[in-house]
Design an enzyme around this catalytic site. Structure first.
Site, PDB file in Angstrom:
ATOM      1  CG  ASN A 563      22.498 -58.662  15.707  1.00 14.99           C
ATOM      2  OD1 ASN A 563      23.347 -57.941  15.340  1.00 14.99           O
ATOM      3  ND2 ASN A 563      22.498 -59.000  16.707  1.00 14.99           N
ATOM      4  CD  GLU A 567      11.199 -57.200  12.938  1.00 16.64           C
ATOM      5  OE1 GLU A 567      12.045 -58.327  12.445  1.00 16.64           O
ATOM      6  OE2 GLU A 567      11.274 -56.802  13.887  1.00 16.64           O
ATOM      7  CG  HIS A 701      22.222 -50.721  20.943  1.00 16.17           C
ATOM      8  ND1 HIS A 701      21.220 -51.074  20.534  1.00 16.17           N
ATOM      9  CD2 HIS A 701      23.171 -51.308  20.229  1.00 16.17           C
ATOM     10  CE1 HIS A 701      21.019 -51.861  19.300  1.00 16.17           C
ATOM     11  NE2 HIS A 701      22.611 -52.028  19.216  1.00 16.17           N
ATOM     12  CB  SER A 737      10.170 -55.669  18.921  1.00 13.21           C
ATOM     13  OG  SER A 737      10.977 -56.679  18.373  1.00 13.21           O
ATOM     14  CG  HIS A 755      21.172 -53.950  23.233  1.00  8.65           C
ATOM     15  ND1 HIS A 755      21.352 -55.215  24.066  1.00  8.65           N
ATOM     16  CD2 HIS A 755      21.866 -54.417  22.081  1.00  8.65           C
ATOM     17  CE1 HIS A 755      22.084 -55.956  23.167  1.00  8.65           C
ATOM     18  NE2 HIS A 755      22.570 -55.591  22.260  1.00  8.65           N
ATOM     19  CB  ALA A 757      16.043 -61.341  23.217  1.00 10.55           C
ATOM     20  N   GLY A 758      18.951 -60.509  23.834  1.00  9.18           N
ATOM     21  CA  GLY A 758      20.649 -60.918  23.996  1.00  9.18           C
ATOM     22  C   GLY A 758      20.554 -62.586  23.520  1.00  9.18           C
TER      23      GLY A 758
HETATM   24  N1  LIG Z   1      12.880 -57.655  16.163  1.00  8.29           N
HETATM   25  C1  LIG Z   1      14.093 -57.887  15.594  1.00  8.29           C
HETATM   26  N2  LIG Z   1      15.042 -58.347  16.541  1.00  8.29           N
HETATM   27  C2  LIG Z   1      15.937 -58.772  16.314  1.00  8.29           C
HETATM   28  C3  LIG Z   1      16.344 -59.324  14.839  1.00  8.29           C
HETATM   29  N3  LIG Z   1      17.560 -59.843  15.086  1.00  8.29           N
HETATM   30  C4  LIG Z   1      18.063 -59.429  16.180  1.00  8.29           C
HETATM   31  N4  LIG Z   1      17.136 -59.070  17.092  1.00  8.29           N
HETATM   32  C5  LIG Z   1      17.338 -58.436  18.408  1.00  8.29           C
HETATM   33  O1  LIG Z   1      18.235 -57.276  18.462  1.00  8.29           O
HETATM   34  C6  LIG Z   1      19.281 -57.273  19.302  1.00  8.29           C
HETATM   35  C7  LIG Z   1      20.244 -56.666  18.869  1.00  8.29           C
HETATM   36  O2  LIG Z   1      21.529 -56.887  19.478  1.00  8.29           O
HETATM   37  P1  LIG Z   1      23.028 -56.493  19.250  1.00  8.29           P
HETATM   38  O3  LIG Z   1      23.781 -56.794  20.154  1.00  8.29           O
HETATM   39  O4  LIG Z   1      23.303 -57.090  17.787  1.00  8.29           O
HETATM   40  O5  LIG Z   1      22.755 -54.686  19.102  1.00  8.29           O
HETATM   41  C8  LIG Z   1      19.174 -58.605  19.641  1.00  8.29           C
HETATM   42  O6  LIG Z   1      19.658 -58.837  20.965  1.00  8.29           O
HETATM   43  C9  LIG Z   1      17.964 -59.317  19.355  1.00  8.29           C
HETATM   44  O7  LIG Z   1      17.316 -59.299  20.623  1.00  8.29           O
HETATM   45  C10 LIG Z   1      15.505 -59.297  14.007  1.00  8.29           C
HETATM   46  O8  LIG Z   1      15.460 -59.523  12.901  1.00  8.29           O
HETATM   47  N5  LIG Z   1      14.218 -58.604  14.456  1.00  8.29           N
HETATM   48 MN   LIG Z   2      23.433 -53.128  17.640  1.00  5.46          MN
END
Ligand SMILES: Nc1nc2c(ncn2[C@@H]2O[C@H](COP(=O)(O)O)[C@@H](O)[C@H]2O)c(=O)[nH]1
Ligand SMILES: [Mn+2]
Length: 848
Positions: A563, A567, A701, A737, A755, A757-758
């Protein structure tokens, strides 16, 4: 409709003088200690004819071959036959009352006598429920729902199933799912489970059936819950490597008067003398004891002790799993067992009639002296040989004509198969199970509570936290043998566990894992917020952040898989910005959010140190990577913005950035600077390439912070939070975000905030459940139609799989995560950002 019910006549039943103790055959099966079998028609025998009940019923009611549905049972019982079983019980027909049966004394009485469980003082006696658009109140005493719909007017009570069908949800056939708790909309099942309440008639149920959950802590947690919720009524329950059975009240009840005297126990607990097993004080040799787990057996166990039955479902499940689970459980209960006993289950009795055979566990075998060692009608040799074949490390100790075996290792499936072949047993019918007495139940529960007291889950009403992730946090703490001082699960907690801060005595490389230093950085740009979406898309069409440009370090400037993303976002004009952020965030230019980590370097360092002991060496490399990852995010930002021919905004004239851990925030108050002095001083900003975009804030994080008192704060998917510091909380590519203004407290949240939404769905589940549909076509075209901010913007993602894995629906509700933390005063909203365009990957596969 008619039901099979059994009136048990054992001395534990009935619960009240003169009252009949009714239960379903399945419950009766469990009650008499045969629940491993799960096939009551095989485990219940006709008391006089000797055949099993399946056979007996088939001979009389051929329809039953297809199952014991009510109608055919009724036909059977119309013949007036009574079926005494080996437990001296009789089958009876019981008529389920009609829908409005508040006055049906029969049903209410049966229900109450058998199933009413004492509610804990602070437990509610009723719960407001919903099913579709119908509302009602479920009584936890009578297990009746009083429906409040117009036609019922709050006067009609019915069973939950009745209520379900009354509301038109019959087809679901799962009332615990279709009936919801009115307060939070969650299923009534989760409401009941959360309170440890078992509805009447619940069969022994696997709380959780995957081997990975049969971890020691999981077993112990459930053990404690069962005991607590039984208010002293349940003294024992069953643990199984594949899960934990919840035991409704009444089953496994051990009457006080049956327990042995104190003297008796003390004799039993006398340590074994060197050189052999102590002479039995009260041997009952040769006694024929066919009642596995029966009252007779349980009566030997000390009052207040928790009996723990560990079943190993060889043959049914993978015996590898079973053996592994069993060993795990044994390890968890290390020292708590006074003995183990192995024996074939009732289903194989009719093959071997082995009765009972004792297998002691290590030096605790002396306890066996008090237990019966009966002989097998077919000759003890057979059983002994069989045990040895199956468990070659079973040590068989001869003590006069009594035999005691000590298990030191379990063998895998092939050995079991070989043994079964040798003795011409159908290995599918052949189970072995073990049970023992937990000697120090108080200590054990203390151990559990010490784990619980060190874990804090910062959840909230509005945010869903996967219970399995919570278990994982408990397991992590428990498996650390006291090295973890505190763990805090944040509202974005999900399986991993990710979304957790863990304070430990020493660095634990497994916690941050491979992606050391992974984090988020927010950059100011001079791209106008009003830039046309077409132009954004055209600029991004040329972008490739998957391959690097630095010949010395191919990872540098690359974003990686999963992920990770880069952006473009604009500030949500509808959400007021906090005072601190107003001078920092120009409302008319876009912002760039980069999420990436230490790429291949992280996994190299992790592999190097994961099994080793050079923790100082690990920490040195760890810190270097944390800095590398921050620089990498700035390089990604530079490469991203180059495509827009955008230059960075001149460093802000505001508060100069400071070197706080890896978070280069411009906004820290002097108070927060003090708080941050706990962290490593890692200068990030000054080492950036010249010409890099201005970093507003960079937050790692996934890293370990050395604390001044010599402890180590691990943030696994958790962002640092100090008084007044900024943090970033991304939602998903199609949701908002956030920039947060933090107010971390060591005591409450280990100075950490969520860190992200999870995850709500695992990657696999997201691939399975979410349809590619329009998202996939948007990705194929790369340039989507005019951006609808409610659905996210342009997405560059050439991996169809990743598109699904990372779909907005795969994440929890970011608004709920933020509001949960705001309610707990962990942070405030600084600014709300909306996505315009997200770069994920140019690769067609989802790996990194
Ligand atoms: N704004 C965006 N947020 C995103 C995207 N894909 C995931 N996410 C958020 O990031 C955290 C990253 O979590 P990690 O554990 O991999 O560090 C994840 O919980 C999502 O809430 C995106 O494309 N755009
Ligand atoms: Mn990460």
């Amino acid at each position: 409709m008619s039901l099979f019910q059994i009136t048990c006549r054992c001395s534990d039943c009935p619960p009240e003088a003169g009252a009949a103790c009714w239960m379903s055959p399945a419950c009766f099966e469990a009650h008499s200690g045969a629940q491993v079998c799960h096939k009551w028609k095989l485990s219940l025998f006709h008391a006089t004819e000797g055949c099993n009940m399946g056979q007996w019923l088939r001979d009389r009611a051929p329809a039953l071959r297809k199952g014991s549905d009510g109608t055919s049972c009724k036909a059977l019982f119309e013949s007036g036959e009574k079926i005494p079983d080996e437990h001296n019980a009789s089958y009876r027909e019981m008529t389920r009352p009609s829908r409005n049966h508040t006055n049906s004394s029969n049903f209410a009485y049966e229900n109450q006598a058998l199933y009413e469980r004492p509610l804990l003082e602070n437990q509610p006696q009723e719960v407001h429920v919903m099913c579709r658009c119908f509302a009602g109140v479920l009584s936890l005493l009578t297990w009746q729902v009083t429906c409040s719909c117009e036609s019922c007017g709050g006067n009609v009570s019915m069973t939950p199933q009745g209520f379900e069908s009354h509301c038109g949800a019959t087809l679901s056939k799962k009332w615990k799912h279709s009936i919801k708790c009115a307060a939070d909309g969650r299923t009534i099942e989760s409401w009941l489970v959360a309170r440890g309440i078992t509805p009447p008639g619940t069969r022994m149920k696997h709380v959780d059936s995957s081997p990975s959950h049969a971890s020691p802590v999981h077993l112990l947690q459930n053990m404690k819950k069962s005991v607590e919720h039984s208010l002293g009524m349940v003294k024992s329950f069953q643990l199984c490597p594949r899960g934990v059975f919840q035991v409704p009240k009444g089953l496994w009840q051990i009457p006080q008067q049956k327990w042995p005297s104190k003297d008796h126990i003390e004799t039993a607990m006398t340590p074994r003398k060197e050189g052999g097993i102590q002479k039995p004080k009260n041997p009952k040799q040769g006694q024929d004891s066919t009642t596995v787990g029966s009252d007779k057996k349980r009566s030997k166990w000390k009052a207040g002790h928790v009996m723990c039955l560990i079943s190993s479902l060889f043959g049914r499940e993978s015996s590898q799993d079973a053996a592994r689970g069993l060993m795990q459980a044994l390890n968890a209960l290390d020292g708590s067992f006074t003995h183990l006993q192995a024996q074939p289950t009732p289903s194989s009795w009719n093959v071997l009639h082995p009765k009972q055979y004792k297998v002691g566990h290590g030096e605790l075998a002396e306890e066996l002296d008090l237990l019966e060692v009966p002989t097998s009608p077919r000759g003890p040799g057979n059983l002994e040989a069989k045990l040895s074949e199956i468990m070659p490390r079973v040590e068989v100790i001869h003590n006069g004509d009594r035999r005691v075996a000590v298990v030191s290792e379990l063998r895998a499936e092939d050995a079991i198969r070989a043994a079964c072949n040798k003795f011409r047993l159908n290995h599918k019918n052949f189970d072995i199970y073990f049970y023992g007495v937990v000697k120090q139940s108080d200590d054990l529960l203390e151990d559990c509570s010490s784990v619980w007291s060190r874990v804090e889950i910062l959840d909230g009403q509005d945010v869903w936290i996967d219970p399995e992730a919570v278990d994982q946090v408990h397991n992590t703490v428990s498996n650390a043998n006291g090295d973890i001082l505190k763990a805090v699960g944040l509202p974005d907690l999900h399986q991993g566990p990710t979304g957790v801060a863990i304070l430990a005595r020493h660095p634990m490389p497994k916690l941050p894992g491979c992606d050391i230093g992974c984090g988020m950085a927010l950059f100011l740009t001079n791209i106008p917020s009003s830039m046309s979406r077409d132009r954004v898309a055209r600029c991004m069409a040329r972008m490739d952040l998957d391959s690097g440009e630095d010949p010395h370090d191919p990872h540098f400037g690359t974003i990686g898989g999963g992920n990770h993303f880069a952006e473009l976002l604009i500030i949500d004009p509808q959400t007021p910005m906090s005072e601190e952020l107003q001078p920092l965030l120009p409302p008319d230019t876009a912002l760039l959010l980069v999420h990436s980590g230490s790429r291949g370097h992280g996994s190299r360092v992790y592999q190097k140190h994961v099994g080793g002991h050079d923790l100082p060496g690990y920490m040195t490399e760890h810190k270097e990577l944390v800095v590398w990852a921050a620089k990498n995010r700035a390089e990604i930002a530079r490469r991203f913005l180059t495509q827009f021919s955008a230059t960075y905004i001149e460093p802000s004239p505001l508060v100069p950035n400071m070197d706080v851990g890896v978070a280069t925030t411009a906004l820290l108050s002097s108070q927060s600077q003090e708080a941050c002095s706990h962290s490593d001083k890692v200068i990030v900003k000054n080492e950036f390439k010249p010409g890099a975009p201005e970093t507003l804030v960079d937050i790692a994080h996934n890293w370990i912070q050395e604390m001044p008192d010599g402890t180590y704060l691990h943030r696994k998917g958790a962002a640092p939070s100090f008084k007044g510091s900024l943090s970033l909380l991304p939602g998903s590519r199609a949701t908002a975000s956030y920039v947060l203004v933090c107010d971390g407290e060591m005591e409450r949240d280990l100075c950490s905030v969520a860190h992200g939404a999870g995850r709500r769905l695992s990657r696999a589940d997201a691939r399975k459940h979410l349809q590619a549909g329009s998202t996939a076509s948007a990705a194929r075209d790369r340039v989507s139609a005019p951006v609808d901010l409610t659905r996210g913007g342009t997405v560059i993602c050439e991996s169809k799989e990743l598109l699904l894995e990372e779909a907005p629906h795969a994440y929890k509700d970011v608004e709920a995560v933020v509001s949960c933390m705001v309610k707990r005063s962990m942070c405030r909203v600084g600014a709300r950002l909306l996505p315009i365009a997200t770069y994920k990957t140019r690769r067609t596969t989802s790996g990194s």
